[in-house]
Design an enzyme around this catalytic site. Structure first.
Site, PDB file in Angstrom:
ATOM      1  CE  LYS A  93      20.125  -3.398 -13.932  1.00  0.00           C
ATOM      2  NZ  LYS A  93      19.497  -2.815 -12.777  1.00  0.00           N
TER       3      LYS A  93
HETATM    4  P1  5BU Z   1      21.886  -3.554  -2.969  1.00  0.00           P
HETATM    5  O1  5BU Z   1      20.614  -3.579  -2.048  1.00  0.00           O
HETATM    6  O2  5BU Z   1      23.034  -2.929  -2.561  1.00  0.00           O
HETATM    7  O3  5BU Z   1      22.101  -5.156  -3.204  1.00  0.00           O
HETATM    8  O4  5BU Z   1      21.243  -3.107  -4.520  1.00  0.00           O
HETATM    9  C1  5BU Z   1      21.831  -3.024  -5.629  1.00  0.00           C
HETATM   10  C2  5BU Z   1      21.334  -2.052  -6.491  1.00  0.00           C
HETATM   11  O5  5BU Z   1      22.144  -2.231  -7.755  1.00  0.00           O
HETATM   12  C3  5BU Z   1      19.853  -2.180  -7.034  1.00  0.00           C
HETATM   13  O6  5BU Z   1      19.272  -1.150  -7.185  1.00  0.00           O
HETATM   14  C4  5BU Z   1      20.072  -3.065  -8.378  1.00  0.00           C
HETATM   15  O7  5BU Z   1      19.124  -2.796  -9.414  1.00  0.00           O
HETATM   16  C5  5BU Z   1      21.503  -2.653  -8.871  1.00  0.00           C
HETATM   17  N1  5BU Z   1      22.328  -3.432  -9.651  1.00  0.00           N
HETATM   18  C6  5BU Z   1      22.794  -4.977  -9.182  1.00  0.00           C
HETATM   19  O8  5BU Z   1      22.622  -4.945  -7.981  1.00  0.00           O
HETATM   20  N2  5BU Z   1      23.661  -5.441  -9.874  1.00  0.00           N
HETATM   21  C7  5BU Z   1      23.713  -5.122 -11.087  1.00  0.00           C
HETATM   22  O9  5BU Z   1      24.477  -6.153 -11.853  1.00  0.00           O
HETATM   23  C8  5BU Z   1      23.234  -4.190 -11.662  1.00  0.00           C
HETATM   24  C9  5BU Z   1      22.512  -3.213 -10.932  1.00  0.00           C
HETATM   25 BR1  5BU Z   1      23.517  -4.008 -13.527  1.00  0.00          BR
END
Ligand code: 5BU
Length: 264
Positions: A93
């Site tokens: 990012k």
């Molecule tokens: P989760 O554990 O499935 O909630 O992880 C989601 C991943 O996606 C995590 O590594 C965040 O940094 C990434 N992410 C997110 O959740 N939402 C966003 O809008 C973005 C990245 Br851009």
């Protein structure tokens, strides 16, 4: 199945070579899953990649959450990902001016030398993408940028006008492979797809087979709904790495997304 059959017009319209590589890997694995490997120890990361590797198409990292990082140890993660044919995607990012971003692609993590894809904000203007591309150029590698057009977190400030300007920026750059969209809301994905057209990827975090709400404002939608609405890859973290059986979980996400692509 051949990628052009599976992906239809997306295969023919996306020009970036890494979008084709992704679509091919997804067909080989029959999975549109990018693992968000949010673990902080290299040993755990390698073990996770080895166990879920056959069921995923890409590995998303946050290299700066690694405890005791050394570039030598990190090589084990890269080797494990390559062994399983995964695209390596650093979710950095970026958000600075172009010149600084180019430098940040090097430095202690040397992202330019191992990442195939990175995320970037569009807030600082189009030169950020050129800075990222110049860094890959300096090590004779080709990479692709995913711009944040939407986010999955509650109360984020990426509103419709910002999304539109981000797409305008992405459309103008050959280095932009696609966009991050809000996987927790199929309507958001459909409206993003309508704006983006066929020529770029949309990858979506905020996806989980069971949870409705995540920690600290994360929101979730169902992987099949995301793909049907126009997402090309679901980014799944906790749904896999927090599961008691990560390999079985990864397979379940893979099956759901592949079936959704076939019905799309
Ligand atoms: P989760 O554990 O499935 O909630 O992880 C989601 C991943 O996606 C995590 O590594 C965040 O940094 C990434 N992410 C997110 O959740 N939402 C966003 O809008 C973005 C990245 Br851009």
């Amino acid at each position: 199945m051949q990628p052009d059959e599976a992906w239809g017009s997306r295969w023919h319209s996306c020009a970036h070579p890494l979008s084709h590589r992704y679509m091919e890997v997804a067909c080989d694995k029959r999975s549109l899953v990018i693992l968000a490997a949010d673990v902080s120890k290299v040993d755990d990361l390698v073990e996770l990649v080895e166990s879920v590797g056959p069921h995923i198409a890409g590995l998303k990292t946050h290299v700066d959450m690694t405890e005791g990082f050394t570039i030598g140890e990190w090589g084990r993660v890269v080797d494990a990902a390559k062994k399983h044919g995964l695209l390596i995607f650093e979710d950095r990012k970026f958000a600075d001016i172009g010149r600084v971003t180019e430098t940040q692609m090097g430095g202690m993590y040397d992202i330019r030398s191992w990442a195939d894809l990175v995320t970037s904000h569009s807030i600082s203007g189009p030169d950020i993408v050129d800075g990222i591309a110049a860094a890959w150029d300096s090590v004779q590698r080709i990479g692709g940028v995913l711009l944040l057009a939407q986010m999955s977190s509650r109360g984020n400030l990426l509103e419709a006008g910002y999304t539109d300007s981000t797409i305008e920026m992405g459309t103008a750059s050959p280095h932009v492979i696609g966009y991050i969209g809000n996987g927790s809301n199929p309507d958001d994905i459909s409206s993003l797809r309508a704006k983006v057209g066929e020529g770029r990827m949309i990858w979506t975090p905020g996806v989980n087979l069971s949870a409705e709400e995540g920690v600290l404002g994360q929101r979730y939608g169902h992987p099949s709904d995301a793909i049907i609405a126009g997402s090309d890859a679901v980014i799944v973290g906790s749904g896999i790495h927090k599961s008691e059986d990560p390999a079985a979980a990864a397979r379940a996400y893979g099956d759901a997304t592949w079936a959704a692509l076939m019905s799309r």
